[in-house]
Motif scaffolding. Structure first.
Motif, PDB file in Angstrom:
ATOM      1  N   UNK A 555       0.877  -1.244   0.111  1.00 14.64           N
ATOM      2  CA  UNK A 555      -0.314  -0.198   0.017  1.00 14.64           C
ATOM      3  C   UNK A 555       1.002   1.749  -0.392  1.00 14.64           C
ATOM      4  N   UNK A 556       2.186   1.053   1.048  1.00 18.36           N
ATOM      5  CA  UNK A 556       2.955   2.421   0.827  1.00 18.36           C
ATOM      6  C   UNK A 556       3.822   2.286  -0.380  1.00 18.36           C
ATOM      7  N   UNK A 557       3.627   1.598  -0.838  1.00 23.09           N
ATOM      8  CA  UNK A 557       4.863   2.158  -2.090  1.00 23.09           C
ATOM      9  C   UNK A 557       4.081   2.147  -2.858  1.00 23.09           C
ATOM     10  N   UNK A 561       4.688   5.773  -5.775  1.00 22.70           N
ATOM     11  CA  UNK A 561       4.678   5.623  -7.136  1.00 22.70           C
ATOM     12  C   UNK A 561       3.271   6.674  -7.211  1.00 22.70           C
ATOM     13  N   UNK A 562       2.428   6.384  -6.835  1.00 23.53           N
ATOM     14  CA  UNK A 562       1.558   7.997  -7.462  1.00 23.53           C
ATOM     15  C   UNK A 562       1.326   9.076  -7.136  1.00 23.53           C
ATOM     16  N   UNK A 563       2.307   9.201  -6.028  1.00 24.77           N
ATOM     17  CA  UNK A 563       2.606  10.599  -5.778  1.00 24.77           C
ATOM     18  C   UNK A 563       3.856  11.228  -7.103  1.00 24.77           C
ATOM     19  N   UNK A 564       4.668   9.974  -7.390  1.00 21.20           N
ATOM     20  CA  UNK A 564       5.848  10.709  -7.983  1.00 21.20           C
ATOM     21  C   UNK A 564       5.708  10.869  -9.658  1.00 21.20           C
ATOM     22  N   UNK A 565       4.370  10.323 -10.026  1.00 21.49           N
ATOM     23  CA  UNK A 565       4.454  10.124 -11.056  1.00 21.49           C
ATOM     24  C   UNK A 565       3.192  11.950 -11.697  1.00 21.49           C
ATOM     25  N   UNK A 566       2.149  12.015 -10.439  1.00 19.38           N
ATOM     26  CA  UNK A 566       1.416  12.622 -10.129  1.00 19.38           C
ATOM     27  C   UNK A 566       2.267  14.380  -9.967  1.00 19.38           C
TER      28      UNK A 566
END
Length: 568
Positions: A555-557, A561-566
């Protein structure tokens, strides 16, 4: 006394003697004489014509031994001193077998190494007395013909075979000085260059010295009582090779752990060592101390060459289950794998075909008895002692070398009338939570297969242990990569997790920042590994603690990943 294979009937040569005090016997080296103690007397009979030769009033005797040519019978009784502190009477007696007269009596306090050592032709006889080795010639025990005196000789071994005789002596180290083993040729003991060879070592509280049959070399197992690293309960052992030509070496054993057993082949050109933490390794070495054949790993702690040296038995006795491996050592082929549970004793028959295993007291006091096997694994005879009795000693009648010719090895099991008992295989304990789930074949140890260490044609040198290990690791990595590739291929692509679908489409475009791209790539790699672990768990595989922890981080990963891509 029982007739050997194929009869197994009670022998008429020796009338059965019963009684609680029958606890010691011995055969002569050629098997023609037999001596035993019944708690009152020591009797000697001639096995061939049943004649009683002599009786001696020695009720407390616990050890008996004939000299090599049947000239002398040595007897030993526990040493006792009187209550007022005066010295005890001599407790080691040497009797003339022909006349029955006592040739000499000595005081021998320790039972260990109690018996004098004779050369094969009885020209010399040696005893360890007060840190010296005393030599007698031609069984004249009233005159010490020679003395070998060093600082404190703790142990010695006389070489087998004909003249010239050699002797290996062990002197333990003290006050920071090393222990050493020296080889001498009788009677050249004096002078700085008298020793044929010398090997010193620091880690040694006791040693075992083993001459080969041709008396050209000695193997020394040096043991410490305590392993200072704490790695082994058995202390620490090292194996050294010393040749009479002055060469010496430490035998490099490829696996750490205790040395359980070392044996010379009767050819005197090779030896086998069983060593390493369980499952133990067994390896045959040549006289250069190079490995010739590796038997891999297995539950074993003992090795026994047949009298002709063409068969080797590797076995796991004592605290192991009694599994044996019978090997043809000319072709390095496995002949049979019999199981002799609870065995405390093993011996080859002088014919090189039959094997004796026994369960004896006081090591084990239940299920005492013995079995006669053919080396192909068949039990030919079985004798169980009644539950109210104990078996203390059992052995083959000896024969001189050359009486039994070597036969060609057979791989076909020899027929037997004794019904074979399948050893009960205990199933591994399974906790209640896992009892209805599929069994996973997880092994505590990865067993190594046997492998030939001799240089193959076109190969200059056999691969070293490290090289072989690396080669295996390399092959395993290659296979894992190939598997991963197959999983990545489009037709086998696993269905992605629903919440990651929209992100996957975005992630195809690069963010423009190489550092961020690198992080995204790593996160995807981790998530891919978690996906595979989840699939394995679904298939019923039991995961390790660290693998379960990886899954919990999913879940944390995903969030990272979502934060980096956005671009957050």
């Amino acid at each position: 006394m029982v007739n050997g294979p194929p009869h197994f009937t009670e022998s008429t040569l020796f009338p059965r003697e019963s009684g609680k005090n029958c606890k010691v016997y011995t055969f002569s080296k050629d098997g023609t004489l037999f001596a035993w103690g019944n708690g009152e007397k020591i009797n000697i009979i001639n096995v061939t014509n049943k004649g009683l030769r002599h009786s001696f009033d020695l009720p407390k005797t616990v050890c008996l031994e004939f000299s090599p040519k049947n000239t002398v019978l040595a007897t030993w009784q526990p040493y006792t001193t009187s209550k007022d502190g005066t010295a005890g009477v001599p407790n080691l007696q040497l009797y003339d077998v022909k006349t029955g007269t006592c040739l000499k009596s000595f005081i021998q306090k320790k039972m260990q190494n109690w018996c004098p050592s004779w050369s094969e032709d009885e020209t010399i006889c040696a005893r360890n007395v007060n840190n010296e080795v005393h030599f007698f010639e031609n069984n004249n025990f009233n005159t010490i013909a020679n003395k070998l005196h060093l600082q404190k000789i703790n142990d010695f071994v006389l070489s087998p075979g004909p003249q010239p005789y050699k002797v290996a002596v062990y002197v333990p180290g003290s006050k920071g000085a090393p222990s050493f083993v020296r080889l001498y040729q009788y009677p050249n003991f004096d002078g700085p260059h008298a020793a044929l060879a010398n090997k010193s070592f620091f880690k040694a509280d006791k040693v075992t010295m083993l001459w080969n049959k041709k008396a050209t070399a000695v193997l020394v197992i040096a043991s410490t009582d305590v392993d200072k690293t704490g790695a082994s309960y058995y202390g620490e052992q090292t194996l050294h090779y010393i040749a009479v030509n002055g060469e010496s070496a430490v035998v490099q054993l490829p696996k750490n752990g205790p040395i359980y057993d070392v044996v010379w082949n009767s050819s005197s050109t090779e030896f086998c060592a069983v060593y390493g933490f369980m499952p133990a390794k067994a390896t045959i070495f040549n006289l250069k101390c190079d490995p010739v054949f590796d038997f891999g790993t297995g539950p074993r702690n003992a090795a026994y060459y047949s009298p002709h040296g063409h068969i080797l038995v590797l076995a796991g006795f004592g605290n192991l289950r009694g599994q044996m491996e019978v090997w043809d050592v000319k072709n390095y082929k496995l002949i049979s794998k019999p199981v002799a549970s609870d065995s405390t004793y093993f011996a080859w028959c002088p014919d090189g075909e039959h094997i004796l295993t026994a369960t004896c007291a006081p090591r084990l006091r239940v299920n005492n008895g013995y079995k006669i096997w053919h080396y192909t694994g068949s039990v030919l005879h079985k004798h169980d002692v009644p539950s109210n009795a104990e078996l203390w000693q059992v052995s083959w009648q000896p024969f001189l070398d050359g009486i039994f010719p070597a036969k060609t090895i057979t791989y076909q099991a020899v027929p037997s009338d004794v019904p074979s008992e399948e050893p009960k295989v205990a199933t591994a304990y399974r906790p209640p939570a896992l009892r209805n789930k599929p069994i996973t074949n997880s092994k505590l140890h990865e067993e190594e297969p046997p492998q030939n260490m001799k240089p193959q044609a076109g190969n200059d040198k056999p691969l070293s242990k490290t090289a072989l290990k690396n080669q295996r690791k390399h092959e395993a990595k290659k296979a894992a990569k190939q598997e991963a590739r197959n999983e990545k291929s489009p037709d086998l692509a696993p269905t992605p997790a629903p919440q990651s679908t929209p992100r996957n489409t975005i992630s195809q475009s690069t963010s423009g920042d190489p550092e961020v791209d690198k992080k995204i790539k790593n996160l995807k790699k981790k998530l891919k590994a978690i996906e595979q672990l989840k699939e394995q768990a679904a298939a019923g595989k039991q995961l390790e603690k660290n693998q379960l922890e990886k899954i919990q981080k999913e879940k944390a990963l995903l969030q990272e990943l979502e934060d980096l891509e956005l671009g957050i």
